[in-house]
Design a protein around this motif. Structure first.
Motif, mmCIF file in Angstrom:
data_model
loop_
_atom_site.group_PDB
_atom_site.id
_atom_site.type_symbol
_atom_site.label_atom_id
_atom_site.label_comp_id
_atom_site.label_asym_id
_atom_site.label_seq_id
_atom_site.Cartn_x
_atom_site.Cartn_y
_atom_site.Cartn_z
ATOM 1 N N GLY A 115 -22.010 -5.535 -44.807
ATOM 2 C CA GLY A 115 -20.915 -5.989 -43.600
ATOM 3 C C GLY A 115 -20.288 -7.163 -44.718
ATOM 4 N N THR B 198 -15.658 -4.947 -57.091
ATOM 5 C CA THR B 198 -14.502 -3.892 -56.392
ATOM 6 C C THR B 198 -14.786 -3.723 -55.000
ATOM 7 N N VAL B 199 -15.384 -4.551 -54.784
ATOM 8 C CA VAL B 199 -15.515 -4.065 -53.173
ATOM 9 C C VAL B 199 -14.208 -5.077 -52.544
ATOM 10 N N ARG B 200 -13.177 -4.312 -51.970
ATOM 11 C CA ARG B 200 -12.772 -5.215 -50.712
ATOM 12 C C ARG B 200 -12.144 -6.203 -52.132
ATOM 13 N N ARG B 201 -11.711 -5.502 -53.172
ATOM 14 C CA ARG B 201 -10.852 -6.221 -54.066
ATOM 15 C C ARG B 201 -11.082 -7.309 -54.583
ATOM 16 N N LEU C 20 -21.039 -3.650 -49.188
ATOM 17 C CA LEU C 20 -20.616 -3.052 -47.289
ATOM 18 C C LEU C 20 -21.610 -2.468 -46.582
ATOM 19 N N PHE D 94 -17.628 -9.466 -46.751
ATOM 20 C CA PHE D 94 -16.217 -9.399 -46.493
ATOM 21 C C PHE D 94 -15.466 -10.348 -48.023
ATOM 22 N N ARG E 161 -17.722 3.928 -45.331
ATOM 23 C CA ARG E 161 -16.768 3.226 -44.566
ATOM 24 C C ARG E 161 -15.959 2.823 -44.333
ATOM 25 N N GLU F 47 -14.283 -2.351 -36.806
ATOM 26 C CA GLU F 47 -15.152 -1.533 -38.044
ATOM 27 C C GLU F 47 -14.633 -2.341 -39.373
ATOM 28 N N ASP F 48 -12.877 -3.078 -39.655
ATOM 29 C CA ASP F 48 -12.942 -2.735 -40.500
ATOM 30 C C ASP F 48 -12.185 -4.652 -40.940
ATOM 31 N N LYS F 49 -13.180 -5.225 -39.965
ATOM 32 C CA LYS F 49 -12.460 -6.603 -39.997
ATOM 33 C C LYS F 49 -13.865 -7.435 -39.897
ATOM 34 N N LYS F 50 -13.190 -8.602 -40.754
ATOM 35 C CA LYS F 50 -14.170 -9.759 -40.552
ATOM 36 C C LYS F 50 -14.799 -9.951 -39.034
ATOM 37 N N ARG F 51 -16.033 -9.879 -38.177
ATOM 38 C CA ARG F 51 -16.322 -10.440 -36.789
ATOM 39 C C ARG F 51 -15.804 -11.503 -36.870
ATOM 40 N N LEU G 49 -11.900 -0.117 -50.064
ATOM 41 C CA LEU G 49 -12.721 -0.571 -49.883
ATOM 42 C C LEU G 49 -13.238 -1.076 -50.814
#
Lengths: 373, 373
Positions: free
Chosen positions: B101, B126-129, B98, B103, A158, A327-331, A162
């Motif tokens: 969605g 570990t997701v998004r540190r 992930l 963050f 994804r 895709e990589d950022k919080k909506r 990540l």
């Protein structure tokens, strides 16, 4: 004979609530690795080297076996570049750390480009909830960025980076002589990160960069790498977990990452993406009236002099780039984007209200022109 | 209707350099989950529940869907117990975080025994540190141990908890009414951890425990669970990374872990191993003349009154137990072991110079007698 440093050496520390990193930047500093390990990891009885397959250190294996008295069998080799940043390589490095019997006060030494630092540092983070590690970066991006700040990671289907952890190395040992063996394109691309760092926090550094990117001048490299690391160190100390001003270091990175993702590292090196992304960010700021045309043109001219690209490639189309960015950022409400923009001639700021159409307009202005191809 | 708490509630915080955890202990506190989530994760827009398959919360899914207005489709179920503590489950939880969605300022809610807290907290790490997470423990060990202190982990072929991270939850929400549905053996076993914690830092807690383990008395559970968590919180605040006095919480754990590893959780519950291990540690201390026979007998009598085992099972033989103990610890000169021992009647200490033969002798003294089987 231990190599002598012909260039001035720079040494300083980065202190965060969780950890201190000793940073040593010089020419020939690799010859002091063993002594420095004893300083930063005094209780270590075991060392595991994680080396990337493309590492450009002629004779380094012989030197480990010889003068540095480090056991060559305590070395594992991982793929060079992004290919190493997978769950599978992370697990393999974890397995190796455990198989070699390392404990929390032992030390993992990662040698190579930013990617091997990212994955080896991440494995050091997760074995026994944190084994000490040392970063020995051999690429420009590794030396000015990946070796300080503690961000470790691998990629996921994804997106980039990540999965990972904040786990600063005990030591970042930078030997600029390792840069000599890099392809010229990679050295030039890496200088984009130094330029970006100058924009973030060291105007004098911008002056020092002028027209010098492809040099073999060790003292010059020591100066500019150390200056860039000091800017980063200051931001990391104030904002380790990247929720505040450390995010300024993402100048140029939002569009840069999207280009890397869309086109791959052969077409767009990380630093090249950052150079192109800085141009787009500056154009967004010009659209808001925060900087004038001269600011944008000066930045372009600086980057061109350094041998860096400044125009957005003709492909992919803007909607694809925007999709990757989002895709990589919080909506956020209304699809607003977070971007680092020049707030005025001297200052950058993290903006959380950039509209997709602002970014799209800036991309359009910054496209390569077919006639110039 | 939100359930009302008939028992006094205890609330306090655990603050370390990296994070603060709000701890709420009561009866019926689960009904306040939604409100507490809004307090500890005010920026969260998404929540993922990670629930263990054995979770003993009658009607909880209906309540998520109903009064708590949490989306039931945002739930993944993992295996109960140690079976969840694998790399594969860790990766599956990462994938789910992930895919949903989340963050960094969203929140993962782990509901169940200590094992699901360990693996879900590790995936949140570990997701998004580092995504925020909330621990909702439903077992005694989960409530008095796993939910505070930030140790998250999965197991590895080479040993328990070898892969993990320090990642404290934003909230530890303890509802003692969830304990009512536990098998009696598990409740009794879990009380061994409370007893141990009393030995480490709260003599009054030892008195409160007397003969009450199998009760359904909510106010009593709230008191003893909160008291145990406060002892742990104090140690974690002073030694988050478990290199100093936090290690006192390992009283009884060295041999306990070895028994769990050798015999499996069906034969030896974690708390049962700890109870047996405390007896062996006390015996080592008696061999050194630090405590007398009366100390050992009093501790035994306390544990027996609580329904806990105190004798080492006849199998496996001592060399196998010693091998497991040594595999997990850094080799010291002469094979010396680290053990938490009673230094005198009132104090525990971490000793790094226990010889294998001392431990073997203590095991021999503490064996079950065949005639009593």
């Amino acid at each position: 004979v231990t190599p002598r440093s012909p260039a001035p050496e720079r040494a300083f520390s980065v202190r965060t609530p969780s950890q201190a990193t000793s940073v040593v930047v010089g020419a020939g500093t690799l010859g002091r690795l063993e002594a420095l390990l004893a300083e930063v990891a005094p209780r270590a009885t075991r060392t595991l080297f994680v080396v990337d397959a493309g590492v450009a250190l002629p004779g380094v294996h012989q030197r480990w076996a010889g003068e540095w008295r480090l056991e060559p069998e305590r070395t594992i080799v991982v793929a060079a570049g992004e290919a190493a940043k997978t769950r599978e390589v992370h697990a393999a490095v974890e397995d190796a750390i455990l198989a070699h019997g390392l404990f929390r006060d032992d030390v993992v030494v990662a040698v190579g480009g930013g990617a091997v630092l990212d994955v080896a540092g991440y494995a050091a983070a997760t074995v026994r909830r944190g084994v000490a590690w040392v970063a020995v970066p051999t690429s420009v991006v590794g030396q000015v960025d990946a070796c300080v700040g503690g961000k470790t990671a691998v990629n996921h289907a994804r997106g980039k980076n990540l999965l990972g952890a904040f786990h600063p190395p005990a030591l970042a040992l930078v030997d600029v002589t390792t840069l000599r063996t890099l392809p010229s394109r990679d050295r030039v691309a890496g200088v984009a990160e130094i330029y970006k760092t100058g924009r973030v926090g060291d105007p004098e550094l911008l002056g020092r960069l002028a027209n010098r990117a492809a040099t073999d001048d060790d003292p010059w490299w020591v100066e500019v790498v150390a200056a860039a690391l000091k800017v980063k160190a200051r931001l990391v100390e104030r904002d380790e977990h990247d929720v505040g001003e450390r995010r300024l270091l993402n100048y140029g990175h939002t569009l840069g990452h999207a280009l890397e993702t869309a086109l791959g590292p052969q077409a767009v090196r990380h630093g090249e993406g950052v150079a192109i992304g800085m141009g787009v960010a500056a154009e967004v700021a010009r659209g808001r009236g925060w900087v004038d045309r001269e600011f944008v043109e000066t930045q372009d001219a600086d980057l061109v002099r350094l041998g860096l690209p400044t125009r957005v490639p003709l492909e992919p189309p803007a909607p694809r780039l925007l999709a990757i960015v989002q895709e990589d950022k919080k909506r956020r409400a209304g699809g607003l984007l977070t971007l680092v923009l020049p707030r005025d001639r001297a200052t950058l700021a993290v903006l959380e209200d950039v509209t997709p159409s602002e970014l799209e307009a800036a991309i359009a202005v910054r496209r390569e022109r077919r006639v110039h191809r």
